[in-house]
Write a protein that holds these residues in place. Structure first.
Motif, PDB file in Angstrom:
ATOM      1  N   LEU A   1      -3.476  16.852 -27.843  1.00 33.67           N
ATOM      2  CA  LEU A   1      -2.309  16.464 -27.054  1.00 33.67           C
ATOM      3  C   LEU A   1      -1.250  17.552 -27.147  1.00 33.67           C
ATOM      4  CD1 LEU A   1      -1.852  12.688 -28.017  1.00 33.67           C
ATOM      5  CD2 LEU A   1      -3.388  13.710 -26.321  1.00 33.67           C
ATOM      6  N   ASN A   2      -0.495  17.708 -26.096  1.00 32.86           N
ATOM      7  CA  ASN A   2       0.622  18.652 -26.084  1.00 32.86           C
ATOM      8  C   ASN A   2       1.750  18.075 -26.940  1.00 32.86           C
ATOM      9  OD1 ASN A   2       2.894  20.173 -25.537  1.00 32.86           O
ATOM     10  ND2 ASN A   2       2.388  20.443 -23.373  1.00 32.86           N
ATOM     11  N   ARG A   3       1.965  18.636 -28.098  1.00 34.11           N
ATOM     12  CA  ARG A   3       2.937  18.067 -29.038  1.00 34.11           C
ATOM     13  C   ARG A   3       4.368  18.149 -28.523  1.00 34.11           C
ATOM     14  NH1 ARG A   3       1.099  20.182 -35.005  1.00 34.11           N
ATOM     15  NH2 ARG A   3      -1.058  20.653 -34.459  1.00 34.11           N
ATOM     16  N   GLU A   4       4.616  19.045 -27.582  1.00 34.83           N
ATOM     17  CA  GLU A   4       5.952  19.155 -27.014  1.00 34.83           C
ATOM     18  C   GLU A   4       6.210  18.056 -25.980  1.00 34.83           C
ATOM     19  OE1 GLU A   4       8.104  21.375 -28.162  1.00 34.83           O
ATOM     20  OE2 GLU A   4       6.530  22.027 -29.556  1.00 34.83           O
ATOM     21  N   ALA A   5       5.118  17.548 -25.385  1.00 34.74           N
ATOM     22  CA  ALA A   5       5.270  16.577 -24.298  1.00 34.74           C
ATOM     23  C   ALA A   5       5.024  15.139 -24.729  1.00 34.74           C
ATOM     24  CB  ALA A   5       4.319  16.939 -23.153  1.00 34.74           C
ATOM     25  N   THR A   6       4.206  14.936 -25.743  1.00 32.74           N
ATOM     26  CA  THR A   6       3.831  13.575 -26.114  1.00 32.74           C
ATOM     27  C   THR A   6       4.788  12.975 -27.132  1.00 32.74           C
ATOM     28  OG1 THR A   6       2.045  12.164 -26.954  1.00 32.74           O
ATOM     29  CG2 THR A   6       2.297  14.324 -27.975  1.00 32.74           C
ATOM     30  N   ARG A   7       4.896  11.653 -27.099  1.00 30.64           N
ATOM     31  CA  ARG A   7       5.690  10.945 -28.102  1.00 30.64           C
ATOM     32  C   ARG A   7       4.870  10.623 -29.348  1.00 30.64           C
ATOM     33  NH1 ARG A   7       8.422   5.925 -25.280  1.00 30.64           N
ATOM     34  NH2 ARG A   7       6.563   5.914 -23.942  1.00 30.64           N
ATOM     35  N   PHE A   8       3.562  10.849 -29.282  1.00 26.90           N
ATOM     36  CA  PHE A   8       2.722  10.610 -30.444  1.00 26.90           C
ATOM     37  C   PHE A   8       3.005  11.638 -31.540  1.00 26.90           C
ATOM     38  CE2 PHE A   8      -0.092   8.161 -27.592  1.00 26.90           C
ATOM     39  CZ  PHE A   8      -0.389   7.098 -28.429  1.00 26.90           C
ATOM     40  N   LYS A   9       2.886  11.190 -32.772  1.00 27.61           N
ATOM     41  CA  LYS A   9       3.001  12.095 -33.919  1.00 27.61           C
ATOM     42  C   LYS A   9       1.620  12.604 -34.300  1.00 27.61           C
ATOM     43  CE  LYS A   9       4.373  12.417 -38.781  1.00 27.61           C
ATOM     44  NZ  LYS A   9       4.897  11.698 -39.963  1.00 27.61           N
ATOM     45  N   TYR A  10       1.518  13.914 -34.464  1.00 24.96           N
ATOM     46  CA  TYR A  10       0.258  14.516 -34.894  1.00 24.96           C
ATOM     47  C   TYR A  10       0.008  14.177 -36.358  1.00 24.96           C
ATOM     48  CZ  TYR A  10      -2.918  18.259 -36.419  1.00 24.96           C
ATOM     49  OH  TYR A  10      -3.953  18.972 -36.970  1.00 24.96           O
ATOM     50  N   ILE A  11      -1.180  13.663 -36.658  1.00 28.00           N
ATOM     51  CA  ILE A  11      -1.560  13.329 -38.034  1.00 28.00           C
ATOM     52  C   ILE A  11      -2.594  14.312 -38.556  1.00 28.00           C
ATOM     53  CG2 ILE A  11      -2.515  11.567 -39.566  1.00 28.00           C
ATOM     54  CD1 ILE A  11       0.201  10.829 -38.390  1.00 28.00           C
ATOM     55  N   LEU A  12      -3.698  14.427 -37.833  1.00 28.08           N
ATOM     56  CA  LEU A  12      -4.802  15.320 -38.132  1.00 28.08           C
ATOM     57  C   LEU A  12      -5.350  15.825 -36.818  1.00 28.08           C
ATOM     58  CD1 LEU A  12      -6.780  13.093 -40.701  1.00 28.08           C
ATOM     59  CD2 LEU A  12      -5.467  15.154 -41.283  1.00 28.08           C
ATOM     60  N   PRO A  13      -6.193  16.865 -36.831  1.00 29.30           N
ATOM     61  CA  PRO A  13      -6.817  17.252 -35.560  1.00 29.30           C
ATOM     62  C   PRO A  13      -7.510  16.047 -34.910  1.00 29.30           C
ATOM     63  CG  PRO A  13      -7.253  18.922 -37.239  1.00 29.30           C
ATOM     64  CD  PRO A  13      -6.564  17.775 -37.931  1.00 29.30           C
ATOM     65  N   SER A  14      -7.062  15.731 -33.702  1.00 30.15           N
ATOM     66  CA  SER A  14      -7.592  14.649 -32.861  1.00 30.15           C
ATOM     67  C   SER A  14      -7.218  13.242 -33.354  1.00 30.15           C
ATOM     68  CB  SER A  14      -9.108  14.750 -32.672  1.00 30.15           C
ATOM     69  OG  SER A  14      -9.815  14.626 -33.877  1.00 30.15           O
ATOM     70  N   VAL A  15      -6.257  13.136 -34.270  1.00 34.40           N
ATOM     71  CA  VAL A  15      -5.742  11.842 -34.722  1.00 34.40           C
ATOM     72  C   VAL A  15      -4.235  11.832 -34.567  1.00 34.40           C
ATOM     73  CG1 VAL A  15      -5.569  10.178 -36.621  1.00 34.40           C
ATOM     74  CG2 VAL A  15      -7.622  11.595 -36.406  1.00 34.40           C
ATOM     75  N   TYR A  16      -3.703  10.828 -33.862  1.00 37.95           N
ATOM     76  CA  TYR A  16      -2.275  10.736 -33.586  1.00 37.95           C
ATOM     77  C   TYR A  16      -1.774   9.319 -33.890  1.00 37.95           C
ATOM     78  CZ  TYR A  16      -3.091  15.125 -31.152  1.00 37.95           C
ATOM     79  OH  TYR A  16      -3.449  16.418 -30.859  1.00 37.95           O
ATOM     80  N   ARG A  17      -0.458   9.216 -34.040  1.00 42.87           N
ATOM     81  CA  ARG A  17       0.110   7.925 -34.415  1.00 42.87           C
ATOM     82  C   ARG A  17       1.409   7.657 -33.665  1.00 42.87           C
ATOM     83  NH1 ARG A  17       1.369   5.915 -40.669  1.00 42.87           N
ATOM     84  NH2 ARG A  17       1.010   3.690 -40.250  1.00 42.87           N
ATOM     85  N   LYS A  18       1.647   6.405 -33.350  1.00 40.38           N
ATOM     86  CA  LYS A  18       2.902   6.000 -32.729  1.00 40.38           C
ATOM     87  C   LYS A  18       3.876   5.631 -33.837  1.00 40.38           C
ATOM     88  CE  LYS A  18       4.898   2.581 -29.530  1.00 40.38           C
ATOM     89  NZ  LYS A  18       4.617   1.566 -28.495  1.00 40.38           N
ATOM     90  N   GLU A  19       4.959   6.388 -33.925  1.00 45.29           N
ATOM     91  CA  GLU A  19       5.978   6.121 -34.975  1.00 45.29           C
ATOM     92  C   GLU A  19       7.359   6.063 -34.369  1.00 45.29           C
ATOM     93  OE1 GLU A  19       5.560   8.996 -38.094  1.00 45.29           O
ATOM     94  OE2 GLU A  19       3.800   7.998 -38.940  1.00 45.29           O
TER      95      GLU A  19
END
Length: 271
Positions: free
Chosen positions: A253-271
């Protein structure tokens, strides 16, 4: 073999992208021709223009269902990208078991294909909760746009070769012989997964409650950036805070555009 012209391919690929989000580049012309050749031949169409006209005018849904079954890629297997399952077992399930007070777990396998991913999660949760599972609702929603793969998933029958990657305890506890070449999942695990047809391009998802975890792996590689971003935003809206999104290892995911938090490669979290 009926050949497809560039104009016909563009017309068909535009239809597929508009309705299913899948982007077919021009180099896929041969692939599309090969996968649809028998469809045109059996129906007596002499060219792809006739086929397209039938596709958009058919009101039974049969033509579209056949198209989707033929053009979608349904490559999957048990324990695919195993680090995701280990993280789900070791991090996500302990977190959910402590925080989900109503004991109603809501896990969604989007684009579930022939069911291996959903059943892997069902076996993981059965093992994790053990005797306490009776107090939990651990049913998994698994969806796909292709009816053919959903029918395969519902049956829960897999060759001995396909279940080989699974732990021996799972193979002996969760499967029984179906015939000389195949095994079938026991009813207790098969009944843990609810299969439904769902198009990820639908404007609204039919969820009454927000989800705790979404697995949507190796799907968005077929979408353009705009389609992908819209889908990721819908995932975010349908997740509980603290919920997880798993995507394929070849995706990000584009970390600049998404509201998801990067956790690990290909794992994200809603915080």
């Amino acid at each position: 073999m009926v050949e497809i012209t560039k104009k016909e391919f563009q017309q068909l690929s535009d239809y597929i992208k508009a309705n299913y989000g899948i982007r077919l580049k021009e180099e896929k012309m041969t692939l599309v021709t090969g996968r649809l050749h028998n469809v045109l031949q059996q129906a007596g169409f002499s060219n792809f223009t006739e086929y397209y006209d039938h596709l958009v005018s058919d009101r039974t849904g049969g033509a579209v269902a056949t198209l989707v079954d033929r053009i979608t890629t349904n490559h999957t297997y048990f324990m695919r990208e195993p680090s995701h399952f280990y993280y789900f077992r070791d991090k996500v399930l302990p977190y959910l078991s402590e925080t989900v007070k109503e004991k109603d777990l809501r896990i969604w396998c989007a684009a579930c294909s022939t069911g291996e991913e959903a059943y892997t999660l069902a076996m993981l949760m059965d093992e994790f909760f053990g005797r306490t599972k009776m107090w939990w609702d651990t049913k998994i929603l698994a969806t796909d746009i292709a009816e053919q793969v959903l029918d395969t998933a519902k049956r829960g029958i897999y060759s001995r070769e396909r279940i080989e990657p699974l732990p021996l305890t799972w193979k002996t506890s969760y499967f029984k012989a179906y015939d000389t070449e195949n095994s079938v999942l026991i009813d207790r695990i098969r009944n843990e997964v609810i299969y439904r047809k769902l198009n990820l391009m639908d404007s609204l998802f039919p969820f009454k409650k927000k989800l705790h975890t979404i697995f949507c792996r190796n799907v968005m590689i077929y979408f353009d950036n705009e389609t992908k971003c819209r889908l990721v935003e819908k995932f975010y809206e349908h997740l509980e805070y603290g919920g997880y999104l798993f995507i394929g290892h070849s995706e990000s995911l584009n970390r600049e555009a998404t509201r998801f938090k990067y956790i690990l490669p290909s794992v994200y979290r809603k915080e």
